[in-house]
Motif scaffolding. Sequence first.
Motif, short mmCIF file in Angstrom:
data_model
loop_
_atom_site.label_atom_id
_atom_site.label_comp_id
_atom_site.label_asym_id
_atom_site.label_seq_id
_atom_site.Cartn_x
_atom_site.Cartn_y
_atom_site.Cartn_z
N CYS A 109 -29.85 100.61 73.66
CA CYS A 109 -28.89 100.88 74.44
C CYS A 109 -27.49 100.20 74.33
N ARG A 110 -27.56 98.92 74.07
CA ARG A 110 -26.48 97.94 73.75
C ARG A 110 -25.57 98.72 72.49
N THR A 111 -26.17 98.87 71.48
CA THR A 111 -25.51 99.67 70.38
C THR A 111 -24.79 101.05 70.68
N LEU A 112 -25.60 101.90 71.56
CA LEU A 112 -25.24 103.10 72.13
C LEU A 112 -24.06 102.84 72.88
N MET A 113 -23.83 101.83 74.03
CA MET A 113 -22.78 101.58 74.61
C MET A 113 -21.30 101.34 73.74
N GLY A 114 -21.46 101.04 72.37
CA GLY A 114 -20.56 101.10 71.68
C GLY A 114 -19.79 102.43 71.30
N ASP A 115 -20.56 103.62 71.60
CA ASP A 115 -19.98 105.07 71.44
C ASP A 115 -19.95 105.19 70.02
N ASP B 84 -31.99 91.83 68.40
CA ASP B 84 -31.17 90.73 68.69
C ASP B 84 -30.82 91.18 70.04
N VAL B 85 -31.04 90.05 70.88
CA VAL B 85 -30.19 90.10 72.20
C VAL B 85 -29.52 88.88 72.65
N PHE B 86 -28.71 88.87 73.71
CA PHE B 86 -28.26 87.61 74.14
C PHE B 86 -29.17 86.92 75.13
N PRO B 87 -30.10 86.03 74.67
CA PRO B 87 -31.12 85.76 75.83
C PRO B 87 -30.83 85.10 77.14
N THR B 88 -29.64 84.42 77.15
CA THR B 88 -29.36 83.90 78.54
C THR B 88 -28.55 84.92 79.29
N LEU B 89 -27.96 85.95 78.98
CA LEU B 89 -27.36 87.03 79.73
C LEU B 89 -28.42 88.00 80.28
N THR B 90 -27.94 88.57 81.41
CA THR B 90 -28.99 89.57 82.02
C THR B 90 -28.66 90.84 81.10
N VAL B 91 -29.63 91.86 81.56
CA VAL B 91 -29.68 93.09 80.86
C VAL B 91 -28.47 93.61 80.95
N GLU B 92 -27.73 93.71 82.21
CA GLU B 92 -26.34 94.70 82.15
C GLU B 92 -25.44 93.96 81.64
N GLN B 93 -25.54 92.58 81.57
CA GLN B 93 -24.52 92.06 80.66
C GLN B 93 -24.61 92.25 79.05
N ASN B 94 -25.64 92.08 78.89
CA ASN B 94 -26.00 92.56 77.44
C ASN B 94 -25.37 93.96 77.02
N LEU B 95 -25.73 94.93 78.10
CA LEU B 95 -25.17 96.37 77.81
C LEU B 95 -23.81 96.46 77.77
N LEU B 96 -23.16 95.83 78.73
CA LEU B 96 -21.61 95.72 78.73
C LEU B 96 -20.88 95.22 77.81
#
Length: 234
Positions: free
Chosen positions: A146-152, A88-100
């Motif tokens: 990586c997005r999950t990992l950003m949640g520490d 699952d990704v947020f398709p309209t947001l950029t890669v970096e926005q998804n990570l943040l």
Amino acid sequence: MSALLDIRQLHAFYGKSHVLHGVDLHVGAGEIVSLLGRNGVGRSTLVKAAMGQVAARGAVRFKGADILGLKAYQIAHRGLGYVPESRDVFPTLTVEQNLLLGRKRNADTGRWRLGDMYRMFPRLEERRGVAAGLLSGGEQQMLTLCRTLMGDPDLMMIDEPTEGLAPQVVAPVARYLLALRERGIAVLLVEQKLAIALDISQRVYVMGRGAIVFEGTPEQLRQDGGVRREWLEV
């Protein structure tokens, strides 16, 4: 080793269908544990139940506290990360926005930064300004991990991270999993590729018909041809 995630006598249901039949499983701090088995035996149901997404009864304890019955977002905020098979990704947001968006704790105290993600997967840095919906399947998998990992998180449950990926993408995903262990992140890995699971895990479980049919080390599973033939090989 004390259990970071401790699952006892877990039963799970989809409507009237009884999918899990008294599963016992534990993951220690900093440990990679693989959950193996053929499709349809209940592996994904197990991690969904632990994450509060499937009706279940029994006991699920994380860091000593009972989490069964909590909402998924409450479980995530306690430090249990989940990477679904659906990428699952947020398709309209950029890669970096998804990570943040993945950050759940104070960015100054978390163990992971954007730079860490980009070092593990340089392709994400190249695509940092691209909408996530335009990424390939492999790139979306990198982003979800990586997005999950950003949640520490302290422990990550990862469902089939290499499913459908080209061989050149599988190796970076395996390196990612080892990087988690090096930083003390525990992993419960649901995986079909036996070689990867045996190479990176300290312990493995095999599921069959909604129950655990084997628990041991990778070497013990390598030597147990009967278990592999009955429960893993097609």
